[in-house]
Scaffold this motif. Structure first.
Motif, PDB file in Angstrom:
ATOM      1  N   LEU A 194       0.868  -1.181   0.000  1.00  0.00           N
ATOM      2  CA  LEU A 194       0.000   0.000   0.000  1.00  0.00           C
ATOM      3  C   LEU A 194       0.904   1.229   0.000  1.00  0.00           C
ATOM      4  CD1 LEU A 194      -2.912   1.260   0.496  1.00  0.00           C
ATOM      5  CD2 LEU A 194      -2.359   1.148   2.934  1.00  0.00           C
ATOM      6  N   ALA A 195       0.523   2.233  -0.779  1.00  0.00           N
ATOM      7  CA  ALA A 195       1.273   3.496  -0.779  1.00  0.00           C
ATOM      8  C   ALA A 195       0.292   4.643  -0.947  1.00  0.00           C
ATOM      9  CB  ALA A 195       2.316   3.508  -1.901  1.00  0.00           C
ATOM     10  N   LEU A 196       0.661   5.813  -0.425  1.00  0.00           N
ATOM     11  CA  LEU A 196      -0.206   6.991  -0.510  1.00  0.00           C
ATOM     12  C   LEU A 196       0.467   8.081  -1.329  1.00  0.00           C
ATOM     13  CD1 LEU A 196      -1.543   7.262   3.164  1.00  0.00           C
ATOM     14  CD2 LEU A 196      -2.327   5.805   1.271  1.00  0.00           C
ATOM     15  N   ASP A 197      -0.355   9.048  -1.738  1.00  0.00           N
ATOM     16  CA  ASP A 197       0.140  10.214  -2.457  1.00  0.00           C
ATOM     17  C   ASP A 197       0.037  11.407  -1.519  1.00  0.00           C
ATOM     18  OD1 ASP A 197       0.594  12.411  -4.064  1.00  0.00           O
ATOM     19  OD2 ASP A 197      -0.577  11.653  -5.753  1.00  0.00           O
ATOM     20  N   ALA A 198       1.179  11.935  -1.116  1.00  0.00           N
ATOM     21  CA  ALA A 198       1.177  13.046  -0.154  1.00  0.00           C
ATOM     22  C   ALA A 198       0.447  14.270  -0.694  1.00  0.00           C
ATOM     23  CB  ALA A 198       2.619  13.416   0.206  1.00  0.00           C
TER      24      ALA A 198
END
Lengths: 90, 373
Positions: free
Chosen positions: B264-268
């Motif tokens: 899982l990764a997010l976009d700041a």
């Protein structure tokens, strides 16, 4: 007795050394002395009971010591205690 | 000095460092560092002098926590590593029955709040959380979580009973989250003294204990770095988003080929966005992409978009572990993941296109990203 404790290179950063000058009448006493100076040595070589960790071997002057009595072996000046990991394959 | 992006890549055989400019197209690789050690997790702490912290495991010699300045890479081991929690009888029996690893492992090392430069947190297996106030030289257990009243119902997941995710609220450092497989997510609002399970609206895993609040097999949990209260989680059963600090969760995986995954990764730059890599849950031992390696981005309108330009589309049966996907804080954000086959894929444009940053590495356990001057 003055001996040398030799560790595998993988333990160099984890323990802080890979050749340690030790003193003691027995292998166990020498290991205890080394553990007092290098606290991580005990974690990586011995179990809480003082027995060798599984897959860890102790050799004295190139000869494997029995796991149950390794600590009791008497030391002479100039001895080399070698800690070794199990190797498999082939 | 120009900014650089550093990826710390923990593998089955050592730690590798990948470095690029902010264009994030060309990467140089160094390593293996910590040769001979398996590295389940590593992170670059950029709050002061950039310093690497790596959990290390060895089949014969056990575990070690080693740290080094990025500049010298002279690693030194923590001499006061704490005793990790032990599995209770119920969890140990479960692990024994299903052949699950019961050994100790460092799953997570998280730098503390920006203003508390010496504070670090460490998540472990068996599941535990520890705090250091001296840059990792010594550690104290976070007993409010480690001795939580629900602990008897914490089950080992297939990867062991682990505290894999730990997050600090960027707006209030007294609020923190931890996620345990398989128990679920927890939150503290008082700096770690007390913790409460926050799994409302999350589906239980098959065989989860009943009459308990710890029924969730969360695989990865992240808090958004700029949007207050926004969290995402990739669960064994679905993908979820929360906008109330985790009090409630909304399932958002409709439109994905599979709801199962680890990374899982997010976009700041976008609190509505996340990235996942769906894996095919065929049987219970084969968790891999179904021939096409695909990253999906959740974004505008609550829709998933296949963001896989540049990734292999045929005969790609690879797995990505939970700690092996991450993003950076640049704009556009960089997204990165490593496969069990030893390839690191990188996108410097928010997932619009992908390239290979490194290949033929050992099995990749973790990828973390940092931007340094």
């Amino acid at each position: 007795m003055k001996a040398t404790l030799v560790l595998p290179s993988v333990l160099r950063t984890a323990v802080g050394a890979d050749r340690i000058a030790v003193e003691g009448q027995t292998v166990g006493a020498a290991l205890d002395a080394a553990c007092a100076v290098y606290p991580n040595l005990r974690r990586h070589v011995l179990q809480e009971t003082g027995a060798l960790r599984p897959h860890v071997l102790c050799l004295l002057n190139g000869r494997s010591l029995p796991r149950t009595t390794f600590a009791d072996h008497a030391l002479a000046d100039g001895d080399e205690i070698l800690i070794h990991q199990a190797i498999s394959g082939g | 000095m120009a900014r650089r992006v550093i990826l710390t890549v923990g593998t089955k055989r050592g730690l590798f460092l990948l470095e690029s400019g902010t264009g994030r197209k060309r990467w140089t690789v160094s390593g293996p560092h910590l040769k001979g050690w398996s590295v389940p997790y590593a992170v670059l702490d950029t709050r002061g002098t950039p310093t690497l912290h790596a959990g290390a495991s060895h089949f014969a010699f056990g575990i070690s926590l080693q740290s080094a300045p990025l500049k010298s890479l002279k690693f030194k081991a923590c001499e006061k590593l704490p005793e990790f929690p032990k599995l209770n009888e119920k969890a140990a029996d479960f692990a024994q029955k299903y052949g699950i690893d019961q050994g100790s492992k460092i799953w997570n090392i998280t730098p503390g709040p920006a203003k508390q430069k010496k504070v670090l947190y460490m998540g472990t297996a068996p599941a535990g959380l520890f705090r250091s106030d001296d840059s990792g030289k010594s550690w104290a257990p976070v007993t409010g979580l480690n001795e939580h009243e629900t602990r008897a119902d914490w089950s080992p997941g297939a990867g062991g009973q682990c505290l894999h995710s730990f997050q600090i609220d960027p707006h209030d450092p007294r609020r923190m989250w931890a996620a345990v497989s398989a128990a679920g997510a927890f939150r503290t609002d008082d700096g770690g003294a007390t913790w409460k399970p926050i799994n409302t609206c999350v589906a239980p895993y098959v065989g989860a204990p009943e009459q308990t609040e710890v029924f969730s097999c969360v695989h990865k949990l992240l808090v958004h770095p700029t949007a207050p209260g926004v969290l995402f989680q990739q669960n064994h059963v679905g993908v979820y988003r929360s906008t109330d600090h985790g009090d409630t969760w909304t399932r958002i995986d409709a439109g994905l080929p599979y709801d199962f995954g680890f990374g899982l990764a997010l976009d700041a730059n976008d609190p509505g966005a996340c990235y996942v890599i769906p894996l095919e849950p065929e049987g219970y031992s084969f968790r891999a992409t179904n021939g096409a390696l695909a990253v999906y981005r959740y974004g505008r309108g609550g829709k998933w978009k296949n963001s896989s330009k540049g990734l292999p589309r045929k005969h790609a049966y690879v797995s990505v572990l939970r700690q092996a996907m991450t993003s950076d804080a640049l704009d556009p954000c960089g997204v990165y993941f490593g496969t069990q086959g030893g390839t690191v894929f990188a996108s410097g444009d928010g997932g619009a296109s992908w390239g290979v940053a490194a290949e033929y590495l050992p099995t990749i356990h973790s990828v973390t990203a940092a931007v340094v001057e």
